[in-house]
Scaffold this motif. Sequence first.
Motif, PDB file in Angstrom:
ATOM      1  N   VAL A 274       3.247   1.559 -18.798  1.00 56.86           N
ATOM      2  CA  VAL A 274       4.538   0.976 -18.416  1.00 56.86           C
ATOM      3  C   VAL A 274       4.694   0.983 -16.900  1.00 56.86           C
ATOM      4  N   ARG A 275       4.282   2.053 -16.254  1.00 53.86           N
ATOM      5  CA  ARG A 275       4.377   2.124 -14.784  1.00 53.86           C
ATOM      6  C   ARG A 275       3.570   1.009 -14.139  1.00 53.86           C
ATOM      7  N   GLY A 276       2.331   0.819 -14.589  1.00 56.07           N
ATOM      8  CA  GLY A 276       1.503  -0.231 -14.002  1.00 56.07           C
ATOM      9  C   GLY A 276       2.075  -1.621 -14.222  1.00 56.07           C
ATOM     10  N   GLN A 277       2.565  -1.882 -15.427  1.00 53.11           N
ATOM     11  CA  GLN A 277       3.162  -3.189 -15.715  1.00 53.11           C
ATOM     12  C   GLN A 277       4.447  -3.394 -14.913  1.00 53.11           C
ATOM     13  N   MET A 278       5.207  -2.319 -14.739  1.00 52.78           N
ATOM     14  CA  MET A 278       6.469  -2.414 -14.002  1.00 52.78           C
ATOM     15  C   MET A 278       6.239  -2.714 -12.531  1.00 52.78           C
ATOM     16  N   ILE A 279       5.205  -2.114 -11.943  1.00 52.99           N
ATOM     17  CA  ILE A 279       4.903  -2.357 -10.522  1.00 52.99           C
ATOM     18  C   ILE A 279       4.594  -3.829 -10.293  1.00 52.99           C
ATOM     19  N   VAL A 280       3.868  -4.441 -11.220  1.00 47.73           N
ATOM     20  CA  VAL A 280       3.525  -5.861 -11.084  1.00 47.73           C
ATOM     21  C   VAL A 280       4.735  -6.742 -11.381  1.00 47.73           C
ATOM     22  N   ALA A 281       5.471  -6.425 -12.467  1.00 50.94           N
ATOM     23  CA  ALA A 281       6.551  -7.295 -12.916  1.00 50.94           C
ATOM     24  C   ALA A 281       7.733  -7.317 -11.962  1.00 50.94           C
ATOM     25  N   LYS A 282       7.988  -6.231 -11.248  1.00 46.51           N
ATOM     26  CA  LYS A 282       9.172  -6.187 -10.375  1.00 46.51           C
ATOM     27  C   LYS A 282       9.045  -7.114  -9.169  1.00 46.51           C
ATOM     28  N   GLU A 283       7.845  -7.633  -8.925  1.00 43.82           N
ATOM     29  CA  GLU A 283       7.648  -8.566  -7.813  1.00 43.82           C
ATOM     30  C   GLU A 283       7.801 -10.013  -8.240  1.00 43.82           C
ATOM     31  N   TYR A 284       8.011 -10.256  -9.552  1.00 43.27           N
ATOM     32  CA  TYR A 284       8.143 -11.629 -10.021  1.00 43.27           C
ATOM     33  C   TYR A 284       9.464 -12.232  -9.561  1.00 43.27           C
ATOM     34  N   GLN A 285       9.511 -13.568  -9.582  1.00 40.46           N
ATOM     35  CA  GLN A 285      10.677 -14.261  -9.062  1.00 40.46           C
ATOM     36  C   GLN A 285      11.931 -14.047  -9.907  1.00 40.46           C
ATOM     37  N   TYR A 286      11.748 -13.904 -11.221  1.00 40.37           N
ATOM     38  CA  TYR A 286      12.945 -13.739 -12.051  1.00 40.37           C
ATOM     39  C   TYR A 286      13.621 -12.390 -11.777  1.00 40.37           C
ATOM     40  N   VAL A 287      12.859 -11.388 -11.334  1.00 38.57           N
ATOM     41  CA  VAL A 287      13.455 -10.108 -10.960  1.00 38.57           C
ATOM     42  C   VAL A 287      14.195 -10.256  -9.627  1.00 38.57           C
ATOM     43  N   THR A 288      13.579 -10.977  -8.700  1.00 37.69           N
ATOM     44  CA  THR A 288      14.242 -11.236  -7.417  1.00 37.69           C
ATOM     45  C   THR A 288      15.546 -11.998  -7.621  1.00 37.69           C
ATOM     46  N   ALA A 289      15.517 -12.974  -8.532  1.00 42.21           N
ATOM     47  CA  ALA A 289      16.741 -13.737  -8.821  1.00 42.21           C
ATOM     48  C   ALA A 289      17.811 -12.849  -9.450  1.00 42.21           C
ATOM     49  N   ALA A 290      17.393 -11.946 -10.339  1.00 43.22           N
ATOM     50  CA  ALA A 290      18.357 -11.040 -10.970  1.00 43.22           C
ATOM     51  C   ALA A 290      19.006 -10.130  -9.938  1.00 43.22           C
ATOM     52  N   LYS A 291      18.217  -9.653  -8.974  1.00 39.24           N
ATOM     53  CA  LYS A 291      18.783  -8.826  -7.904  1.00 39.24           C
ATOM     54  C   LYS A 291      19.760  -9.625  -7.050  1.00 39.24           C
ATOM     55  N   ALA A 292      19.404 -10.900  -6.778  1.00 37.48           N
ATOM     56  CA  ALA A 292      20.283 -11.740  -5.963  1.00 37.48           C
ATOM     57  C   ALA A 292      21.613 -12.005  -6.659  1.00 37.48           C
ATOM     58  N   LEU A 293      21.597 -12.025  -7.994  1.00 38.85           N
ATOM     59  CA  LEU A 293      22.827 -12.238  -8.751  1.00 38.85           C
ATOM     60  C   LEU A 293      23.674 -10.979  -8.861  1.00 38.85           C
ATOM     61  N   GLY A 294      23.168  -9.864  -8.351  1.00 38.96           N
ATOM     62  CA  GLY A 294      23.931  -8.630  -8.321  1.00 38.96           C
ATOM     63  C   GLY A 294      23.816  -7.774  -9.577  1.00 38.96           C
ATOM     64  N   PHE A 295      22.824  -8.051 -10.415  1.00 42.32           N
ATOM     65  CA  PHE A 295      22.656  -7.226 -11.613  1.00 42.32           C
ATOM     66  C   PHE A 295      22.213  -5.829 -11.209  1.00 42.32           C
ATOM     67  N   ASN A 296      22.691  -4.825 -11.955  1.00 42.15           N
ATOM     68  CA  ASN A 296      22.312  -3.444 -11.648  1.00 42.15           C
ATOM     69  C   ASN A 296      20.891  -3.159 -12.116  1.00 42.15           C
ATOM     70  N   HIS A 297      20.353  -2.018 -11.667  1.00 46.79           N
ATOM     71  CA  HIS A 297      18.957  -1.685 -11.981  1.00 46.79           C
ATOM     72  C   HIS A 297      18.730  -1.507 -13.487  1.00 46.79           C
ATOM     73  N   TYR A 298      19.694  -0.911 -14.157  1.00 46.64           N
ATOM     74  CA  TYR A 298      19.528  -0.673 -15.603  1.00 46.64           C
ATOM     75  C   TYR A 298      19.363  -1.991 -16.362  1.00 46.64           C
TER      76      TYR A 298
END
Length: 367
Positions: free
Chosen positions: A247-271
């Motif tokens: 899970v750690r390895g997959q999370m490190i890769v997935a958090k750099e994807y654009q849909y995660v960046t978009a979610a952060k820009a929309l103000g979604f919390n980390h959880y």
Amino acid sequence: MSHQSASLSTLALQKFKRNFWGVLSLSIIACYTCIALFAYVMAPDNTANANQMHLSIHSQPPGFEVDMLELPVANLPSSIWDWWNGRKLNQEEIPFSELKIENGRCYYRPYDVDGAQLAFIDANFAVADGIELSRFRESYTSHKTFLLGTDKYGRDLLSRMMIGSRISISIGFIAVFISLVIGITLGAIAGYFGGMVDNIIMWLINVTWSIPTLLMVIAISIVLEKGFFTVFIAVGLTMWVEVARVVRGQMIVAKEYQYVTAAKALGFNHYRIITRHILPNIMAPIIVISAANFAAAILIESGLSFLGIGAQPPMPSWGSMIKDHYQYIILDKAYLALVPGIAIMTLVMAFMLLGNALRDALDVKTT
């Protein structure tokens, strides 16, 4: 997005259906699961733990047949949960070779495997006045066939095998559930936040990883005392490290994807980002490793039961059944140890093949 997700799921299901070994392994697992759930409904000996002992017919081969004298000893009420816990023992079963009635008393000749004509024994059971032997046999005797024979204590091996399947199936579900809860939580936190949090969790993972699994399980079992649920907890607490690393390895890769960046820009919390956006997209390798952990948990539990640390008597367990009869392997009754061994091998192999089939089906790079 939902249409694409549905299409990918449909494609994965179609690929899985084309995998012969995957479908076969899933069918075997489903069969074992049904046996575990309805063991007391299907088992010939449906008493609790199938623990009716008949030492006079111990270690008999598959297909062994014998007449049983069934004398009531208690009037215990039945319960709606008897299908799950087994019925209470309310009669005494005595293997016999011959019966007779004299002076209102029942006498039986004990069964002897060598064919010896033993003396008649008083059954200490008052017979109704005027009852004929034929009617008495209809009411108080039965003819039993032991399809897999009997163990060294004269218990029905088939019934013990069916009820013992509960241990192996349940250890897989509970241990994998515990490992998923801990592993996904720590792995997701470490991979998503990184930094000092990642270093601390990775240090914990590496320390746990360096300890031999069997030794850790034995230590936890000793600390928490021997028992059924202790084994589940112990096995689950030793299997989470593999899940956390994946899970750690997959999370490190997935958090750099654009849909995660978009979610952060929309103000979604980390959880919300972790649970609703990242984890659903990295479940494929987690599902595969969970299938492998099922197989590992079954093997660990069998090893612990063989060592006497797992499920305690009279609760049946495939590992403890091998322990009780492994010395028969060099004799002419090797099946007493081979039958539970084959059951363990079949179930473990089914989970391993299922994991391989799921890996191929969930791989988007293959067609």
